[in-house]
Design an enzyme around this catalytic site. Sequence first.
Site, PDB file in Angstrom:
ATOM      1  N   HIS A 200       0.821  -1.218   0.000  1.00 37.28           N
ATOM      2  CA  HIS A 200       0.000   0.000   0.000  1.00 37.28           C
ATOM      3  C   HIS A 200       0.853   1.265   0.000  1.00 37.28           C
ATOM      4  CE1 HIS A 200      -2.978   2.980   1.020  1.00 37.28           C
ATOM      5  NE2 HIS A 200      -2.316   3.272   2.120  1.00 37.28           N
ATOM      6  N   PHE A 201       1.815   1.364   0.914  1.00 37.70           N
ATOM      7  CA  PHE A 201       2.502   2.668   0.905  1.00 37.70           C
ATOM      8  C   PHE A 201       3.530   2.803  -0.212  1.00 37.70           C
ATOM      9  CE2 PHE A 201       4.233   0.734   4.912  1.00 37.70           C
ATOM     10  CZ  PHE A 201       5.459   0.388   4.429  1.00 37.70           C
ATOM     11  N   HIS A 202       3.914   1.700  -0.823  1.00 34.93           N
ATOM     12  CA  HIS A 202       4.744   1.889  -2.010  1.00 34.93           C
ATOM     13  C   HIS A 202       3.931   2.355  -3.214  1.00 34.93           C
ATOM     14  CE1 HIS A 202       7.878  -0.344   0.277  1.00 34.93           C
ATOM     15  NE2 HIS A 202       8.642   0.532  -0.337  1.00 34.93           N
TER      16      HIS A 202
ATOM     17  N   ARG B 230       4.542  -7.980   7.699  1.00 34.68           N
ATOM     18  CA  ARG B 230       5.493  -6.949   7.285  1.00 34.68           C
ATOM     19  C   ARG B 230       6.612  -6.879   8.317  1.00 34.68           C
ATOM     20  NH1 ARG B 230       3.255  -0.943   8.951  1.00 34.68           N
ATOM     21  NH2 ARG B 230       5.279  -0.315   8.152  1.00 34.68           N
TER      22      ARG B 230
HETATM   23  C1  HEM Z   1      14.424   0.752  -4.680  1.00 35.49           C
HETATM   24  C2  HEM Z   1      13.215   1.032  -4.307  1.00 35.49           C
HETATM   25  C3  HEM Z   1      12.542   0.400  -3.104  1.00 35.49           C
HETATM   26  C4  HEM Z   1      12.585  -0.910  -2.683  1.00 35.49           C
HETATM   27  C5  HEM Z   1      13.289  -2.081  -3.339  1.00 35.49           C
HETATM   28  C6  HEM Z   1      11.818  -0.983  -1.473  1.00 35.49           C
HETATM   29  C7  HEM Z   1      11.608  -2.141  -0.724  1.00 35.49           C
HETATM   30  C8  HEM Z   1      10.976  -2.198   0.503  1.00 35.49           C
HETATM   31  C9  HEM Z   1      10.670  -3.379   1.227  1.00 35.49           C
HETATM   32  C10 HEM Z   1      10.981  -4.796   0.766  1.00 35.49           C
HETATM   33  C11 HEM Z   1      10.060  -3.022   2.383  1.00 35.49           C
HETATM   34  C12 HEM Z   1       9.420  -3.899   3.421  1.00 35.49           C
HETATM   35  C13 HEM Z   1      10.246  -4.523   4.406  1.00 35.49           C
HETATM   36  C14 HEM Z   1       9.462  -5.251   5.459  1.00 35.49           C
HETATM   37  O1  HEM Z   1       8.344  -4.850   5.862  1.00 35.49           O
HETATM   38  O2  HEM Z   1      10.012  -6.247   5.927  1.00 35.49           O
HETATM   39  C15 HEM Z   1      10.004  -1.588   2.413  1.00 35.49           C
HETATM   40  C16 HEM Z   1       9.478  -0.845   3.448  1.00 35.49           C
HETATM   41  C17 HEM Z   1       9.252   0.510   3.372  1.00 35.49           C
HETATM   42  N1  HEM Z   1       9.482   1.337   2.294  1.00 35.49           N
HETATM   43 FE1  HEM Z   1      10.398   0.796   0.569  1.00 35.49          FE
HETATM   44  N2  HEM Z   1      11.327   0.270  -1.164  1.00 35.49           N
HETATM   45  C18 HEM Z   1      11.740   1.140  -2.155  1.00 35.49           C
HETATM   46  C19 HEM Z   1      11.459   2.490  -2.244  1.00 35.49           C
HETATM   47  C20 HEM Z   1      10.748   3.211  -1.304  1.00 35.49           C
HETATM   48  C21 HEM Z   1      10.385   4.602  -1.425  1.00 35.49           C
HETATM   49  C22 HEM Z   1      10.719   5.503  -2.591  1.00 35.49           C
HETATM   50  C23 HEM Z   1       9.716   4.933  -0.288  1.00 35.49           C
HETATM   51  C24 HEM Z   1       9.110   6.245   0.142  1.00 35.49           C
HETATM   52  C25 HEM Z   1       9.353   7.402  -0.321  1.00 35.49           C
HETATM   53  C26 HEM Z   1       9.680   3.754   0.558  1.00 35.49           C
HETATM   54  C27 HEM Z   1       9.110   3.707   1.813  1.00 35.49           C
HETATM   55  C28 HEM Z   1       9.084   2.607   2.623  1.00 35.49           C
HETATM   56  C29 HEM Z   1       8.588   2.612   3.987  1.00 35.49           C
HETATM   57  C30 HEM Z   1       8.035   3.815   4.755  1.00 35.49           C
HETATM   58  C31 HEM Z   1       8.711   1.301   4.469  1.00 35.49           C
HETATM   59  C32 HEM Z   1       8.306   0.798   5.845  1.00 35.49           C
HETATM   60  C33 HEM Z   1       9.404   0.739   6.796  1.00 35.49           C
HETATM   61  C34 HEM Z   1       8.946   0.128   8.089  1.00 35.49           C
HETATM   62  O3  HEM Z   1       8.134  -0.809   8.073  1.00 35.49           O
HETATM   63  O4  HEM Z   1       9.389   0.612   9.130  1.00 35.49           O
HETATM   64  N3  HEM Z   1      10.305   2.722  -0.099  1.00 35.49           N
HETATM   65  N4  HEM Z   1      10.554  -1.101   1.239  1.00 35.49           N
END
Ligand code: HEM
Lengths: 40, 156, 550
Positions: C368-370, C433
């Site tokens: 959702h947030f992605h 998550r």
């Molecule tokens: C290369 C690009 C990106 C990849 C591969 C990626 C991958 C991921 C993955 C796999 C998770 C989940 C991990 C988990 O819950 O175990 C995550 C969490 C998250 N991502 Fe990304 N993401 C990308 C870009 C972004 C961007 C551009 C944003 C926001 C501007 C973002 C915001 C977040 C946030 C807020 C979380 C949650 C962190 C948490 O649970 O504390 N991501 N991302």
Amino acid sequence: MAKYNEAPEADLKGTLICVFLVGLVIVVMWVAAYLMYTAR
Amino acid sequence: MHFHKYEKIWLVFGIVALTIFLGVVGVSAFSHDHTPAGGMHTIDPKKVNETAPFDKPGVTQLDDDTYQVAIVAMAFGYTTPEKLRVPAGKEIVFHVTSSDVVHSFTIDNTKVNMMAVPGQITMKSYTFTEPGKYLILCNEYCGTGHHMMFNEIEVY
Amino acid sequence: MIAAQDRKLALSNIGVAYTAFLLGTLCGLLQVFIRNDAIQLPAWLDYYQILTAHGVLLALIFTTFFIFGFFVTGMSKSLGNFGPKVRLVSWIGFWVTVIGTVLATAMIVSGEASVLYTFYAPLKASGWYYVGLALFVVGTWISSFALVSHYMVWRKTNKGQLSPLFAFMTITTIILWLIACLGVVATVLFQYIPWTFGWVDTIDVELSRSLFWYFGHPLVYFWLLPAYMAWYVIVPKLVGTTVFSDSLARLSFVLFILFSIPVGFHHQLTEPGISNFWKFLQVMLTFMVIIPSLMTAFSMFATFETAGRKNGGKGLFGWFTKLPWKDIRFTSIFVAMAFFIPGGAGGIINASFQLNEVVHNTLWVVGHFHITVGTPVAMTFMGLTFWLIPYLTGRKFTKAMQKLGFVQIVTWSVGMLMMSTAQHVLGLLGAPRRTAFSSYNNHASTLEWFDGIISSHVTMAIGGSILFLSAMLLIYIVVMTMFLSPKAVKEKDMVEFPMAESGKASTPKFLENWWIWIGIAFALIFIAYAIPLGDMIQHAPPGAEGLKTW
Ligand code: HEM
Ligand SMILES: [Cu+2]
Ligand SMILES: [Cu+2]
């Protein structure tokens, strides 16, 4: 509110259809989630 | 402020749809008891093991149709004396708390998805329909071992 | 062209934003591979440490600095160059925010703060992590104050006039941000800092969570509104028309001030300490905040249809083909908007009271947030970057860069589609998550989750890799347009700030009477929060001691 300076009603039929498609996505997704909830 | 005729139609449609969504979940929640996990009881997080019902964690039969399950979540597991076993078709009331940090008590493929917050007791009532072995897991980050925090409940 | 000093200020903000973006997306890449069990981390590095960095760097640092870079440029463009005081205060704000950022990041890197960007007590990070976050917020307040005073100077010299739409929306966003931060500042200052520095022994966990989420929801609107600003003010210019309705644009923005704050309980639907009555009341308020987004959807399509028809589009949908698809500044933002359709719809599901039990803390939320902040917001920012940096540096946005821009946007879209779809499906199946690789002792359920073609770790990992590639392309474009592309000398090479005209002749003046909106906002906050928070404080259990469980 005074209407004098607004543009005359533009032809926005395409817009109406598009927003209703958005509405359809919302309703379909929501109903699917609701059914999933009740199935659990 | 002038709304285009179609915009009015769209907004009326949107507001009606949102109202229906709210109506459906509201009625189902408040008149059929389908409220999410919650509860207003508090507990001393340092005295969890001495406080009922967590002094005797596990399954207790309350009456013919109701069972109580008391669970303490802690890093990184759930205190249950023996294997958790509950019957299908009966109301199971889960009571969950935490003796350290925030966790969750989540049973896969059910509506049981409860936060376990130190100082608070979370309750959720659920009736299993299908017998089987269900995975219990923690889905709130709680530390290095978070992904190792799981258990199982058997429904017979 | 705006003043050189204002450009420097904006560029510094954007520079920090993309530094955070570079590091944050690298973390994202590692995450998808760890979840795929494809890499093992060395003992000194932990999945949750990386995840904390990813959340903080992308969701907080990248967004906030980019937003201020955009605001500074737009405010200077629409209200005139900054005066010396405004400029000085802006720089102070910038540096305080940077110091906060560096401090918080250092704590994460040193392993003293693997508490994720939500830092739920009683996980206890080093006190300096919270000090860093507090400085970050205070820094943004100082920068906000500078922008507000620039605006007030304009109001004084233009008595009785409505401000330009860009300025109006900037001020709306800033008001929202200032009111929102009160919650997080309260909990950090009065709960976390005394507790982590040992002045008190315990912390009231449920209260800290509630204060955090009082901030946490409007935080997402603080990201979204600048993207909406681009949609309302920049996009019409790119497609060759004017703002569809100045008054409705302003109305939708003030509705966000009213309804995006008193709704934080929708993040706490499955937890104890808040009665169902208050949870449901905030669910209803949450549904109110959907209405201005519905208005925005209409305005956007209307803008496209009007422009397309003007350019000769015939019939019901002929206008669609007449949009400037070859202009990457437009196409990027259009795709960003498209992602927001399922993104917004998913948000309605999350907020639907008990339906939240199906998705809460599952990978669905990550999906959702992605497709809300990670694409609609982030990709709108990318679309802005393509002209904003060359505009500020006076360099060309060359043909090669434009082509690369298309590759970048296409790869981001494809990667995100793969990754977020996998996450949505996995979440519905039950996968949690914020969880490193785990098969839960090869439990049958787990094996079932990951069995599908879409719902596999592989899809997520491929999606994540494509995303990372895309992120690196963007970094290349940023570096080129910032430092290396040839200077624009000829008139036709100069990159413009595409600001659309907005007819405000029939816009009612009360829309810019901020006290009305601030007053109603606080009244709603009072209604939604006073009693449940009062109860929580009055009936608080003995506090919890802090723990470092990592
Ligand atoms: C290369 C690009 C990106 C990849 C591969 C990626 C991958 C991921 C993955 C796999 C998770 C989940 C991990 C988990 O819950 O175990 C995550 C969490 C998250 N991502 Fe990304 N993401 C990308 C870009 C972004 C961007 C551009 C944003 C926001 C501007 C973002 C915001 C977040 C946030 C807020 C979380 C949650 C962190 C948490 O649970 O504390 N991501 N991302
Ligand atoms: Cu956990
Ligand atoms: Cu929210």
